[in-house]
Design an enzyme around this catalytic site. Structure first.
Site, PDB file in Angstrom:
ATOM      1  N   THR A  22       6.359   0.292 129.402  1.00  0.00           N
ATOM      2  CA  THR A  22       7.286  -0.060 128.302  1.00  0.00           C
ATOM      3  C   THR A  22       7.231  -1.501 127.842  1.00  0.00           C
ATOM      4  OG1 THR A  22       9.530  -0.290 127.728  1.00  0.00           O
ATOM      5  CG2 THR A  22       9.256  -0.198 129.968  1.00  0.00           C
ATOM      6  N   ASP A  23       7.420  -1.919 126.702  1.00  0.00           N
ATOM      7  CA  ASP A  23       7.573  -3.365 126.348  1.00  0.00           C
ATOM      8  C   ASP A  23       8.802  -3.997 126.930  1.00  0.00           C
ATOM      9  OD1 ASP A  23       9.697  -2.138 124.906  1.00  0.00           O
ATOM     10  OD2 ASP A  23       8.878  -3.089 122.954  1.00  0.00           O
ATOM     11  N   LYS A  30      10.285  -0.275 136.022  1.00  0.00           N
ATOM     12  CA  LYS A  30       8.966  -0.152 135.364  1.00  0.00           C
ATOM     13  C   LYS A  30       7.991  -1.181 135.589  1.00  0.00           C
ATOM     14  CE  LYS A  30       7.930   2.979 133.054  1.00  0.00           C
ATOM     15  NZ  LYS A  30       7.282   4.222 133.146  1.00  0.00           N
ATOM     16  N   SER A  58      14.351   7.119 132.057  1.00  0.00           N
ATOM     17  CA  SER A  58      14.058   6.319 130.945  1.00  0.00           C
ATOM     18  C   SER A  58      15.172   5.810 130.220  1.00  0.00           C
ATOM     19  CB  SER A  58      13.278   7.293 129.847  1.00  0.00           C
ATOM     20  OG  SER A  58      14.103   8.217 129.607  1.00  0.00           O
ATOM     21  N   LEU A  91      12.128  18.651 135.860  1.00  0.00           N
ATOM     22  CA  LEU A  91      13.042  19.145 134.994  1.00  0.00           C
ATOM     23  C   LEU A  91      14.569  18.416 135.323  1.00  0.00           C
ATOM     24  CD1 LEU A  91      12.183  22.885 134.368  1.00  0.00           C
ATOM     25  CD2 LEU A  91      11.629  20.852 133.221  1.00  0.00           C
ATOM     26  N   TYR A 106      16.085  -0.636 134.749  1.00  0.00           N
ATOM     27  CA  TYR A 106      15.165   0.332 134.252  1.00  0.00           C
ATOM     28  C   TYR A 106      13.894  -0.599 134.110  1.00  0.00           C
ATOM     29  CZ  TYR A 106      12.229   2.344 130.680  1.00  0.00           C
ATOM     30  OH  TYR A 106      10.962   2.805 129.866  1.00  0.00           O
TER      31      TYR A 106
HETATM   32  P1  NAD Z   1      12.177  11.113 128.794  1.00  0.00           P
HETATM   33  O1  NAD Z   1      13.475  10.624 129.810  1.00  0.00           O
HETATM   34  O2  NAD Z   1      12.715  12.028 127.568  1.00  0.00           O
HETATM   35  O3  NAD Z   1      11.622  12.147 129.685  1.00  0.00           O
HETATM   36  C1  NAD Z   1      11.215  12.028 131.305  1.00  0.00           C
HETATM   37  C2  NAD Z   1      10.565  13.111 131.817  1.00  0.00           C
HETATM   38  O4  NAD Z   1      10.481  12.926 133.122  1.00  0.00           O
HETATM   39  C3  NAD Z   1      11.764  14.351 131.903  1.00  0.00           C
HETATM   40  O5  NAD Z   1      10.803  15.770 131.455  1.00  0.00           O
HETATM   41  C4  NAD Z   1      12.030  14.476 133.436  1.00  0.00           C
HETATM   42  O6  NAD Z   1      12.470  15.844 133.683  1.00  0.00           O
HETATM   43  C5  NAD Z   1      10.818  13.989 134.072  1.00  0.00           C
HETATM   44  N1  NAD Z   1      11.227  13.420 135.538  1.00  0.00           N
HETATM   45  C6  NAD Z   1      12.008  12.448 135.733  1.00  0.00           C
HETATM   46  N2  NAD Z   1      12.027  12.028 137.174  1.00  0.00           N
HETATM   47  C7  NAD Z   1      11.193  13.059 137.612  1.00  0.00           C
HETATM   48  C8  NAD Z   1      10.352  13.342 138.981  1.00  0.00           C
HETATM   49  N3  NAD Z   1      11.009  12.619 139.692  1.00  0.00           N
HETATM   50  N4  NAD Z   1       9.694  14.077 139.028  1.00  0.00           N
HETATM   51  C9  NAD Z   1       9.000  14.593 138.103  1.00  0.00           C
HETATM   52  N5  NAD Z   1       9.445  14.663 136.722  1.00  0.00           N
HETATM   53  C10 NAD Z   1      10.440  13.885 136.367  1.00  0.00           C
HETATM   54  O7  NAD Z   1      11.491  10.009 128.936  1.00  0.00           O
HETATM   55  P2  NAD Z   1      10.486   9.390 127.722  1.00  0.00           P
HETATM   56  O8  NAD Z   1      11.477   8.741 126.525  1.00  0.00           O
HETATM   57  O9  NAD Z   1       9.717  10.631 127.271  1.00  0.00           O
HETATM   58  O10 NAD Z   1       9.671   8.417 128.431  1.00  0.00           O
HETATM   59  C11 NAD Z   1       8.507   8.785 129.025  1.00  0.00           C
HETATM   60  C12 NAD Z   1       7.429   7.711 129.483  1.00  0.00           C
HETATM   61  O11 NAD Z   1       7.504   6.798 128.562  1.00  0.00           O
HETATM   62  C13 NAD Z   1       8.597   6.975 130.597  1.00  0.00           C
HETATM   63  O12 NAD Z   1       7.536   6.527 131.793  1.00  0.00           O
HETATM   64  C14 NAD Z   1       8.892   5.873 129.879  1.00  0.00           C
HETATM   65  O13 NAD Z   1       9.478   4.675 130.796  1.00  0.00           O
HETATM   66  C15 NAD Z   1       7.987   5.304 128.890  1.00  0.00           C
HETATM   67  N6  NAD Z   1       8.591   4.846 127.742  1.00  0.00           N
HETATM   68  C16 NAD Z   1       9.185   5.417 126.774  1.00  0.00           C
HETATM   69  C17 NAD Z   1       9.569   4.888 125.769  1.00  0.00           C
HETATM   70  C18 NAD Z   1      10.598   5.387 124.812  1.00  0.00           C
HETATM   71  O14 NAD Z   1      10.895   4.698 123.806  1.00  0.00           O
HETATM   72  N7  NAD Z   1      11.108   6.429 124.910  1.00  0.00           N
HETATM   73  C19 NAD Z   1       8.748   3.694 125.211  1.00  0.00           C
HETATM   74  C20 NAD Z   1       7.881   3.146 126.029  1.00  0.00           C
HETATM   75  C21 NAD Z   1       7.672   3.748 126.938  1.00  0.00           C
HETATM   76  O1  DAU Z   2      11.395  -0.655 124.187  1.00  0.00           O
HETATM   77  C1  DAU Z   2      10.955   0.771 124.986  1.00  0.00           C
HETATM   78  C2  DAU Z   2      12.291   1.365 125.389  1.00  0.00           C
HETATM   79  O2  DAU Z   2      13.112   2.030 124.392  1.00  0.00           O
HETATM   80  C3  DAU Z   2      11.801   2.431 126.535  1.00  0.00           C
HETATM   81  O3  DAU Z   2      11.068   1.898 127.422  1.00  0.00           O
HETATM   82  C4  DAU Z   2      13.108   3.029 127.124  1.00  0.00           C
HETATM   83  O4  DAU Z   2      12.669   4.135 127.844  1.00  0.00           O
HETATM   84  C5  DAU Z   2      13.834   3.679 125.708  1.00  0.00           C
HETATM   85  O5  DAU Z   2      14.888   4.400 126.203  1.00  0.00           O
HETATM   86  C6  DAU Z   2      13.996   2.752 125.094  1.00  0.00           C
HETATM   87  O6  DAU Z   2      14.970   1.631 125.299  1.00  0.00           O
HETATM   88  P1  DAU Z   2      16.508   1.008 124.559  1.00  0.00           P
HETATM   89  O7  DAU Z   2      17.389   0.437 125.258  1.00  0.00           O
HETATM   90  O8  DAU Z   2      15.671  -0.046 123.445  1.00  0.00           O
HETATM   91  O9  DAU Z   2      16.815   2.473 123.663  1.00  0.00           O
HETATM   92  P2  DAU Z   2      18.086   2.954 123.100  1.00  0.00           P
HETATM   93  O10 DAU Z   2      17.966   4.222 122.243  1.00  0.00           O
HETATM   94  O11 DAU Z   2      18.968   3.129 124.228  1.00  0.00           O
HETATM   95  O12 DAU Z   2      18.875   1.860 122.435  1.00  0.00           O
HETATM   96  C7  DAU Z   2      18.024   1.354 121.183  1.00  0.00           C
HETATM   97  C8  DAU Z   2      19.034   0.156 120.783  1.00  0.00           C
HETATM   98  O13 DAU Z   2      20.318   0.610 120.327  1.00  0.00           O
HETATM   99  C9  DAU Z   2      19.298  -0.765 121.790  1.00  0.00           C
HETATM  100  O14 DAU Z   2      19.489  -2.196 121.465  1.00  0.00           O
HETATM  101  C10 DAU Z   2      20.947  -0.517 122.485  1.00  0.00           C
HETATM  102  C11 DAU Z   2      21.491   0.038 121.003  1.00  0.00           C
HETATM  103  N1  DAU Z   2      22.520   1.230 121.269  1.00  0.00           N
HETATM  104  C12 DAU Z   2      22.175   2.092 121.922  1.00  0.00           C
HETATM  105  C13 DAU Z   2      22.800   3.178 122.191  1.00  0.00           C
HETATM  106  C14 DAU Z   2      22.462   4.597 123.124  1.00  0.00           C
HETATM  107  C15 DAU Z   2      23.594   1.281 120.565  1.00  0.00           C
HETATM  108  O15 DAU Z   2      23.960   0.079 119.982  1.00  0.00           O
HETATM  109  N2  DAU Z   2      24.724   2.241 120.995  1.00  0.00           N
HETATM  110  C16 DAU Z   2      24.145   3.127 121.652  1.00  0.00           C
HETATM  111  O16 DAU Z   2      24.947   4.194 121.442  1.00  0.00           O
END
Ligand code: NAD
Ligand code: DAU
Length: 357
Positions: A135-136, A165, A90, A40, A161
């Site tokens: 992640t990609d 990963k 993340s 959390l 980040y």
């Molecule tokens: P998020 O930030 O919404 O959630 C992360 C969760 O991990 C939170 O509930 C946080 O409390 C928990 N957490 C963080 N540190 C912790 C710790 N030390 N111990 C236990 N719990 C902990 O992240 P998300 O966007 O849901 O991403 C989840 C996973 O998917 C990540 O591994 C991320 O790298 C991967 N991922 C995310 C995306 C995306 O677009 N969001 C895309 C590809 C992969």
């Molecule tokens: O590709 C997978 C990844 O996608 C995950 O692994 C990450 O956890 C997730 O956060 C996400 O990363 P991005 O950096 O691509 O997501 P974000 O929403 O932060 O940004 C999306 C795009 O928008 C990126 O090119 C940056 C841009 N951006 C983002 C924010 C927050 C802006 O232009 N303005 C903003 O305020």
């Protein structure tokens, strides 16, 4: 032979993607027990799981994945025989300001889980599975040349980040190659949908439009991301957890590339329309700001391996997905206000603000 009961540890289940995965597993597999382990942090929110928190096959455990002793005890106490590991820091922008936390959680936390699984399972790997969600971004950045990341693309991470990963992915594969741990890794593109923390592009911009605040577009808004609806990612995770090949890697993506500025225009148009405002009302909120350091130009995932081997495809067209998403944030303003008002704000987020802003 009677199959042993599946006791599945899902880490990061209080976060965005994790909460969708927990919900899917708890509802779809009443015969399993789902242990949601989450520290959390600022990103973890148990409000995301209100609808399933009383189910008999669900247990929440507040713990830090970096606490190896506690994790090992949990593996032993609950006889954990499957892991779906999502817990992570993340957000790329945070990683630029605070790389140490990313190395600690994403690398050391993953290592702690791997070691606990290895010690607890002690070579008895039949029916066991350690599934790591990645992640990609580990693949680096593409040009505007129509190429895609495949499972063979070399790792080339650029942000703290993605470097953290990538490192965790390597540790997962090393635990298979060295100790035979039954691992699987998937690399997914940008997810969107309900319950995403409003620091990420889509929920941040929806909320800013509602509040009449500027929409900070990094650089020229020309960077490209491949967007996937979060429930489609959760479905892929379910399929791969059950049918994926041990030691293999699968890419998961939407074949749905959007230039940021074009996506932002769709968000503005959709919000204005659903609020009953004339088209163009919120266009003036677009504000070009300094680019993100090391901003990757383009991500595009080739998920044909997953389609050909396991039959997965995204189920939702983007137009439908974005409409559903905007509607959800409009209908759940209490959820988002609880976060943005600071009412929900955790200790972690408070110190983050003072130390790094
Ligand atoms: P998020 O930030 O919404 O959630 C992360 C969760 O991990 C939170 O509930 C946080 O409390 C928990 N957490 C963080 N540190 C912790 C710790 N030390 N111990 C236990 N719990 C902990 O992240 P998300 O966007 O849901 O991403 C989840 C996973 O998917 C990540 O591994 C991320 O790298 C991967 N991922 C995310 C995306 C995306 O677009 N969001 C895309 C590809 C992969
Ligand atoms: O590709 C997978 C990844 O996608 C995950 O692994 C990450 O956890 C997730 O956060 C996400 O990363 P991005 O950096 O691509 O997501 P974000 O929403 O932060 O940004 C999306 C795009 O928008 C990126 O090119 C940056 C841009 N951006 C983002 C924010 C927050 C802006 O232009 N303005 C903003 O305020």
């Amino acid at each position: 032979m009677v199959q042993p009961k599946r006791n599945i540890l899902i880490t990061g289940g209080a976060g965005f993607i994790g909460s969708h995965v927990v919900r899917l597993f708890v509802n779809k597999y009443p015969e399993y027990h789902i242990y949601n382990l989450d520290k959390l942090t600022y990103a973890g929110n148990l409000e995301n799981l209100k609808d399933i928190e009383d189910k008999p096959n669900y247990t929440f455990i507040k713990e830090d994945i970096c606490n190896y002793e506690a994790i090992l005890e949990i593996f032993q106490k609950y006889n954990i025989n499957g892991v779906i590991h999502l817990a992570a820091e993340s957000h790329v922008d945070r990683s630029i300001k605070d790389p140490f936390t990313f190395a600690q959680t994403n690398v050391m936390g993953t290592l702690s889980l791997l070691q606990a699984a290895k010690v607890c399972w002690d070579g008895k790997y039949e029916g066991k599975r350690f599934y790591h969600i990645s992640t990609d971004e580990v693949y680096g950045s593409l040009e505007f040349d129509g190429t895609f990341f495949t499972e063979e693309t070399k790792y080339d991470p650029h942000s703290p980040y993605s470097a953290s990963k990538a490192s965790s992915d390597h540790f997962v594969r090393a635990y298979h190659d060295t100790y035979g741990l039954p691992t699987i890794v998937t690399n997914c593109s940008n997810n969107y949908g309900p319950y995403q923390f409003p620091e990420k592009l889509i929920p941040l911009f929806i909320n800013n439009i509602l509040e009449g605040k500027p929409l900070p577009v990094y650089g020229k808004g020309e960077n490209v991301r491949d967007w996937l609806y979060v429930e489609d990612h959760a479905r892929a995770i379910d399929l791969i957890f059950h049918e994926g090949k041990i030691a293999d890697t699968y890419n998961i993506g939407g074949f749905n590339e959007w230039k940021n500025i074009d996506l932002i225009k769709v968000i503005i148009k959709t919000v204005d329309r659903l609020l009953g405002k004339p088209e163009g009302t919120s266009d003036h909120l677009i504000t070009y700001v300094t680019d993100r350091a090391g901003h990757d130009l383009r991500y595009a995932i080739d998920s044909n391996k997953l389609k050909n081997e396991l039959g997965w495809e995204p189920s939702l067209q983007f137009e439908e997905g974005i409409e559903k998403t905007v509607r959800w944030y409009l209908d759940n303003q209490k959820w988002i206000k609880n976060i943005t008002s600071g009412g929900y704000e955790s200790y972690y987020n408070t110190i983050y603000k003072y130390l790094f802003k």
